[in-house]
Design a protein around this motif. Structure first.
Motif, PDB file in Angstrom:
ATOM      1  N   SER A  53     -18.797  16.377  21.182  1.00 14.44           N
ATOM      2  CA  SER A  53     -18.985  15.284  20.232  1.00 14.44           C
ATOM      3  C   SER A  53     -17.620  14.820  19.739  1.00 14.44           C
ATOM      4  O   SER A  53     -16.831  15.628  19.258  1.00 14.44           O
ATOM      5  CB  SER A  53     -19.835  15.738  19.042  1.00 14.44           C
ATOM      6  N   LEU A  54     -17.361  13.523  19.869  1.00 13.47           N
ATOM      7  CA  LEU A  54     -16.108  12.915  19.414  1.00 13.47           C
ATOM      8  C   LEU A  54     -16.438  11.881  18.344  1.00 13.47           C
ATOM      9  O   LEU A  54     -17.207  10.951  18.585  1.00 13.47           O
ATOM     10  CB  LEU A  54     -15.378  12.240  20.581  1.00 13.47           C
ATOM     11  N   HIS A  55     -15.877  12.057  17.135  1.00 13.75           N
ATOM     12  CA  HIS A  55     -16.075  11.114  16.041  1.00 13.75           C
ATOM     13  C   HIS A  55     -14.824  10.253  15.880  1.00 13.75           C
ATOM     14  O   HIS A  55     -13.718  10.785  15.753  1.00 13.75           O
ATOM     15  CB  HIS A  55     -16.368  11.844  14.723  1.00 13.75           C
ATOM     16  N   LEU A  56     -15.003   8.943  15.906  1.00 11.54           N
ATOM     17  CA  LEU A  56     -13.915   7.992  15.664  1.00 11.54           C
ATOM     18  C   LEU A  56     -14.296   7.208  14.410  1.00 11.54           C
ATOM     19  O   LEU A  56     -14.995   6.198  14.475  1.00 11.54           O
ATOM     20  CB  LEU A  56     -13.745   7.059  16.864  1.00 11.54           C
ATOM     21  N   TYR A  57     -13.843   7.707  13.266  1.00 16.31           N
ATOM     22  CA  TYR A  57     -14.206   7.118  11.978  1.00 16.31           C
ATOM     23  C   TYR A  57     -12.937   6.606  11.302  1.00 16.31           C
ATOM     24  O   TYR A  57     -12.221   7.357  10.644  1.00 16.31           O
ATOM     25  CB  TYR A  57     -14.888   8.162  11.084  1.00 16.31           C
ATOM     26  N   GLY A  58     -12.628   5.336  11.471  1.00 13.91           N
ATOM     27  CA  GLY A  58     -11.453   4.774  10.821  1.00 13.91           C
ATOM     28  C   GLY A  58     -10.771   3.757  11.706  1.00 13.91           C
ATOM     29  O   GLY A  58     -11.329   3.260  12.689  1.00 13.91           O
ATOM     30  N   VAL A  59      -9.527   3.444  11.386  1.00 15.75           N
ATOM     31  CA  VAL A  59      -8.773   2.400  12.068  1.00 15.75           C
ATOM     32  C   VAL A  59      -8.035   2.989  13.267  1.00 15.75           C
ATOM     33  O   VAL A  59      -7.476   4.081  13.196  1.00 15.75           O
ATOM     34  CB  VAL A  59      -7.776   1.743  11.091  1.00 15.75           C
ATOM     35  N   VAL A  60      -8.021   2.244  14.363  1.00 17.70           N
ATOM     36  CA  VAL A  60      -7.432   2.709  15.621  1.00 17.70           C
ATOM     37  C   VAL A  60      -5.946   2.356  15.664  1.00 17.70           C
ATOM     38  O   VAL A  60      -5.559   1.229  15.351  1.00 17.70           O
ATOM     39  CB  VAL A  60      -8.165   2.076  16.822  1.00 17.70           C
ATOM     40  N   GLY A  61      -5.105   3.315  16.068  1.00 19.09           N
ATOM     41  CA  GLY A  61      -3.693   3.022  16.280  1.00 19.09           C
ATOM     42  C   GLY A  61      -2.789   3.618  15.225  1.00 19.09           C
ATOM     43  O   GLY A  61      -3.147   3.678  14.046  1.00 19.09           O
TER      44      GLY A  61
END
Length: 642
Positions: A53-61
């Motif tokens: 499971s990969l969580h991407l919660y927020g701004v990229v970069g």
């Protein structure tokens, strides 16, 4: 200026409407970056039982937030799972970080399931498109728009930036077209309109597969509310118009431009929305400011030259015939410096001498025009394109171990088993009538193997990790893993050859070796799973003509490949083994040998006292020969010519 100051300056006539709108857009982008820094991004990766499971919660970069591709891509590539669930709640961010994460997901061998928990906007939207499945959470949204940047420079530099933005946006449009179908140009039009989708609208558009009311337990329902969306034209789907299908957006059409009176009338009649009215009015203010002088009555069409001012206004008579008596442009004759250091030195000299700003700026512009790459000795404008590790040919896979059915787990420092000593006892006929039945002795013998060890270690100056390539150590471990594959397969091949039983009577040809080995194994109750031949025998075998073959081969369906593999359906499977001595033929039943192996152990430790990182690679494995009679070998020796 802040928003209030911009509004006051516009009301006082100190700035134009266009200047006000441009400054307001830049202010929104700056506030977006500040809000991102104040609300750190969250991402984490967990794996268990073949599922991650990969969580991407927020701004990229790295500039906008903390979801940095350099960290995430490495973690994704190290995964060895069947399924990867990706949970997204993000307003987007850096395009290239987003593309790197998207490509890492697409290159993963895992089945990718993307869950849009809250918002997948901008760069996060095409990360979502990398999923084999895309599932929208209830009330989740997707937003797509044209790429943008904050740029500073002269007109030429800004034109280059605009061209770069078009190229990037076209690239992103192709990603949407690949995911949802349709033409990339049509999706580019949808992007230009900044289009927001509800969960159901995203499914209808093809950007998602279905809507699921259940969200990941880690999802924060209020998370998307924390994002500052003021930088976008619309602050969420509720504030945006309904999305237009890509095909409709792509349809060629030309809409007439309305003047201010027409816009006001259309708004009053309900033909356009307030938002459409304001957008058209802002565009009109750029082309024809409200305080511009009223246009003269239209002249006959034949008297008009191509318009260079207000649309529809006639060209003044004095300009209708074009330029008259214009002076020829003056050629530049000023000697130009040959290096960037000279440019800076000359500009400093002019400033020190009290020259006006116009004079020293003109000197710099004149000097920079001819500077070539060869003149940029200091590397001020040129830099190498660091592409990382390049491909190098090396053997891959473990053909011998694979032909034995792979490996079994090694869990101890010694492998032990037993088998019956030959010949084994068997029932015999007897007379009956209370006569004694046949009897005899039997015996078991132990079978054991001590695993071999493989290892490699290095002490690495930690500057390579701290300031160098993030992929260095991962690439080194990958290289060691490939080297171990080759060495372990070679070791098993050597064990097979050492334990093999000689083919009874030898063989004068490769075909004879096929036939005799099949018969010898058949007597034991074994079957040849694989046949291996030395390189010289394979060359000979590949050059045989049908007339040279017996009917059972010539009339069968089979093939010989130049990659060293040859097969005859239902009869044999043969391959070249470059480690076999010349003339050697080998065959075996895969059940005759079992390979035991531990997982590859990759260790990394900090050596603080020496400013170093210690890495270590360890592996253990052994070859247990269950029955050496079912492994045969011979040296093919052609009969002397008569």
């Amino acid at each position: 200026m802040n928003r209030q100051q911009l509004a006051a300056a516009l009301a006082a006539g100190q700035i134009t409407q266009a200047q006000h709108d441009t400054a307001l857009a830049a202010l929104a982008r700056i506030q977006f970056a500040e809000a991102s820094a104040a609300q750190p991004a969250r991402w984490n990766l967990e794996a268990a039982g073949g599922v991650a499971s990969l969580h991407l919660y927020g701004v990229v970069g790295g500039f906008w937030g903390e979801i940095v591709a350099a960290d995430i891509v490495r973690e994704i590539r190290d995964l060895d799972v069947a399924t990867l669930n990706v949970y997204i709640n993000s307003p987007g961010g850096d395009v290239y970080d987003g593309i790197a994460i998207r490509n890492a997901l697409r290159q993963s061998a895992a089945h990718i399931i993307v869950h849009v928990d809250g918002l997948a906007a901008s760069a996060a939207s095409f990360i979502a498109c990398a999923g084999d499945e895309v599932i929208m959470g209830e009330n989740a949204e997707i937003m797509i728009h044209d790429a943008w940047i904050i740029a500073i420079g002269n007109a030429d530099e800004l034109r280059v930036a605009a061209d770069d933005l078009d190229r990037v946006s076209d690239n992103i449009a192709a990603m949407y077209a690949e995911r949802a179908g349709g033409d990339a140009a049509a999706w580019r039009a949808v992007m230009k309109a900044e289009t927001w989708y509800t969960a159901d609208e995203a499914v209808a558009a093809g950007l998602a597969d279905r809507v699921d009311g259940s969200q990941d337990e880690a999802a924060d329902p209020a998370a998307s509310a924390r994002f500052d969306l003021s930088m976008f034209a619309h602050a969420g789907r509720a504030a945006a118009p309904a999305p237009v299908p890509a095909a409709a957006m792509a349809a060629p059409r030309k809409e007439p431009r309305m003047n201010r009176a027409q816009l006001a009338a259309a708004l009053a009649a309900g033909q356009i929305t307030q938002e459409q009215h304001d957008a058209a009015l802002a565009a009109l203010n750029v082309v024809a400011p409200a305080d511009a002088a009223p246009a003269a009555p239209a002249a006959p069409a034949a008297a008009l030259a191509p318009s260079a001012g207000i649309p529809g206004a006639p060209v003044p008579v004095e300009y209708a015939a074009g330029p008259q008596g214009s002076p020829a442009p003056e050629a530049r004759v000023t000697e130009r410096p040959q290096s960037l250091m000279n440019v800076a030195r000359d500009a400093a000299a002019l400033i020190h001498a009290g020259a006006s700003t116009a004079e020293w700026v003109a000197g710099v512009n004149n000097a920079l025009a001819p500077v070539l790459e060869s003149a940029d000795v200091g590397g001020g404008f040129t830099a190498p394109d660091r592409i990382g590790e390049v491909w190098t040919a090396r053997p891959e896979g473990r053909p011998i171990i694979d032909s034995l059915g792979g490996t079994k787990p090694l869990t101890a420092t010694r492998i032990e088993g037993w088998k019956w000593k030959q010949p084994t006892p068997a029932p015999q006929p007897y007379e009956g009538e209370l006569a004694e039945i046949p009897t005899g002795t039997w015996e078991t013998v132990p079978v054991s193997e001590v695993p071999s060890r493989w290892a490699f270690g290095n002490k690495i100056d930690r500057i390579h990790r701290d300031l160098g390539s993030a992929d260095l150590i991962a690439s080194l471990f990958n290289l060691l893993g490939q080297g171990y594959d080759a060495k372990s397969d070679e070791a098993v091949g050597a064990d097979l050859l050492a334990a093999a039983t000689a083919l009874t009577g030898g063989a004068a040809s490769l075909v004879e070796a096929f036939v005799k080995s099949f018969l010898q194994l058949k007597r034991l109750g074994a079957t040849p799973s694989k046949m291996l031949m030395a390189e010289d025998l394979f060359v000979e075998w590949a050059q045989l003509k049908i007339a040279d073959l017996p009917a059972w081969i010539a009339n069968s369906s089979g093939f010989v490949k130049l990659d060293g593999n040859t097969s005859l359906a239902g009869i044999f499977d043969a391959d070249v083994d470059f480690k076999l001595p010349a003339g050697t033929f080998e065959t075996y039943d895969r059940r005759a040998v079992t390979v035991y192996e531990s997982p590859q152990i990759k260790l990394e430790a900090q050596d603080i006292a020496h400013g170093a990182i210690d890495i270590g690679f360890f592996a253990y494995g052994g070859t247990l020969v269950n029955d050496a009679r079912a492994v045969l070998k011979t040296t093919v020796t052609p009969a002397p010519a008569e």
